[in-house]
Write a protein that holds these residues in place. Structure first.
Motif, PDB file in Angstrom:
ATOM      1  N   ARG A 191      -4.643   2.152   7.520  1.00  0.00           N
ATOM      2  CA  ARG A 191      -3.345   1.977   6.878  1.00  0.00           C
ATOM      3  C   ARG A 191      -3.009   0.498   6.746  1.00  0.00           C
ATOM      4  O   ARG A 191      -3.143  -0.248   7.703  1.00  0.00           O
ATOM      5  CB  ARG A 191      -2.259   2.662   7.702  1.00  0.00           C
ATOM      6  CG  ARG A 191      -2.402   4.164   7.776  1.00  0.00           C
ATOM      7  CD  ARG A 191      -1.612   4.727   8.968  1.00  0.00           C
ATOM      8  NE  ARG A 191      -1.748   6.165   9.083  1.00  0.00           N
ATOM      9  CZ  ARG A 191      -2.762   6.777   9.684  1.00  0.00           C
ATOM     10  NH1 ARG A 191      -3.744   6.078  10.210  1.00  0.00           N
ATOM     11  NH2 ARG A 191      -2.808   8.086   9.748  1.00  0.00           N
ATOM     12  N   THR A 192      -2.535   0.092   5.579  1.00  0.00           N
ATOM     13  CA  THR A 192      -2.074  -1.278   5.405  1.00  0.00           C
ATOM     14  C   THR A 192      -0.634  -1.390   5.920  1.00  0.00           C
ATOM     15  O   THR A 192       0.064  -0.378   6.079  1.00  0.00           O
ATOM     16  CB  THR A 192      -2.093  -1.693   3.920  1.00  0.00           C
ATOM     17  OG1 THR A 192      -1.207  -0.838   3.198  1.00  0.00           O
ATOM     18  CG2 THR A 192      -3.494  -1.647   3.336  1.00  0.00           C
ATOM     19  N   ASP A 193      -0.202  -2.615   6.157  1.00  0.00           N
ATOM     20  CA  ASP A 193       1.187  -2.835   6.579  1.00  0.00           C
ATOM     21  C   ASP A 193       2.155  -2.328   5.512  1.00  0.00           C
ATOM     22  O   ASP A 193       3.208  -1.774   5.831  1.00  0.00           O
ATOM     23  CB  ASP A 193       1.447  -4.319   6.844  1.00  0.00           C
ATOM     24  CG  ASP A 193       0.717  -4.834   8.069  1.00  0.00           C
ATOM     25  OD1 ASP A 193       0.308  -4.011   8.921  1.00  0.00           O
ATOM     26  OD2 ASP A 193       0.554  -6.065   8.182  1.00  0.00           O
ATOM     27  N   LYS A 194       1.812  -2.515   4.246  1.00  0.00           N
ATOM     28  CA  LYS A 194       2.661  -2.057   3.140  1.00  0.00           C
ATOM     29  C   LYS A 194       2.812  -0.536   3.178  1.00  0.00           C
ATOM     30  O   LYS A 194       3.905  -0.005   2.955  1.00  0.00           O
ATOM     31  CB  LYS A 194       2.079  -2.516   1.803  1.00  0.00           C
ATOM     32  CG  LYS A 194       2.870  -2.104   0.602  1.00  0.00           C
ATOM     33  CD  LYS A 194       4.186  -2.839   0.527  1.00  0.00           C
ATOM     34  CE  LYS A 194       4.898  -2.525  -0.780  1.00  0.00           C
ATOM     35  NZ  LYS A 194       6.259  -3.026  -0.797  1.00  0.00           N
ATOM     36  N   VAL A 237       2.611   1.429   5.826  1.00  0.00           N
ATOM     37  CA  VAL A 237       3.479   1.758   6.964  1.00  0.00           C
ATOM     38  C   VAL A 237       4.937   1.458   6.629  1.00  0.00           C
ATOM     39  O   VAL A 237       5.831   2.264   6.901  1.00  0.00           O
ATOM     40  CB  VAL A 237       3.029   1.014   8.240  1.00  0.00           C
ATOM     41  CG1 VAL A 237       4.012   1.233   9.382  1.00  0.00           C
ATOM     42  CG2 VAL A 237       1.626   1.449   8.642  1.00  0.00           C
ATOM     43  N   GLU A 238       5.170   0.320   6.003  1.00  0.00           N
ATOM     44  CA  GLU A 238       6.529  -0.073   5.620  1.00  0.00           C
ATOM     45  C   GLU A 238       7.150   0.955   4.670  1.00  0.00           C
ATOM     46  O   GLU A 238       8.287   1.392   4.862  1.00  0.00           O
ATOM     47  CB  GLU A 238       6.480  -1.448   4.940  1.00  0.00           C
ATOM     48  CG  GLU A 238       7.806  -1.957   4.442  1.00  0.00           C
ATOM     49  CD  GLU A 238       7.649  -3.281   3.694  1.00  0.00           C
ATOM     50  OE1 GLU A 238       8.407  -3.474   2.724  1.00  0.00           O
ATOM     51  OE2 GLU A 238       6.778  -4.091   4.061  1.00  0.00           O
ATOM     52  N   GLU A 239       6.395   1.355   3.644  1.00  0.00           N
ATOM     53  CA  GLU A 239       6.905   2.344   2.687  1.00  0.00           C
ATOM     54  C   GLU A 239       7.093   3.705   3.355  1.00  0.00           C
ATOM     55  O   GLU A 239       8.068   4.410   3.069  1.00  0.00           O
ATOM     56  CB  GLU A 239       5.954   2.470   1.492  1.00  0.00           C
ATOM     57  CG  GLU A 239       5.847   1.222   0.658  1.00  0.00           C
ATOM     58  CD  GLU A 239       7.134   0.864  -0.075  1.00  0.00           C
ATOM     59  OE1 GLU A 239       7.925   1.771  -0.391  1.00  0.00           O
ATOM     60  OE2 GLU A 239       7.349  -0.337  -0.322  1.00  0.00           O
TER      61      GLU A 239
END
Length: 85
Positions: free
Chosen positions: A6-9, A11-13
């Motif tokens: 998982r990318t940080d983006k 996780v953020e979304e």
């Protein structure tokens, strides 16, 4: 079974989704891990890109890159918001 990163983006979304949508995305990820070609995911390549899209429901999508047996989750969210991605 593919390995899922998982990318940080992503996780953020994901954190911006409501609890029902989060459960649907989690179910989608479980299906991607166990059977990436499951019909309910409606997986397809995004036209003109190397990216793939899976449906969590009729509005929520998961966009990822696939390299070998690794899926890199880039972003998830409402279909209309993902058009800019």
């Amino acid at each position: 079974m593919p390995k899922i990163l998982r990318t940080d983006k992503f996780v953020e979304e994901f954190l911006h989704l409501d609890s029902k949508e989060k459960k649907q995305v989690i179910k989608t990820l479980q299906l991607l891990e166990s059977n990436p070609r499951h019909p309910s995911l409606q997986v397809h390549r995004i036209k003109g890109t190397a990216l793939w899209e899976a449906y969590a429901n009729k509005d929520i999508r998961v966009i990822y890159e696939q390299t070998g047996d690794t899926l890199l989750l880039l972003v998830c969210g409402h279909h209309d918001l993902l058009k800019r991605y």
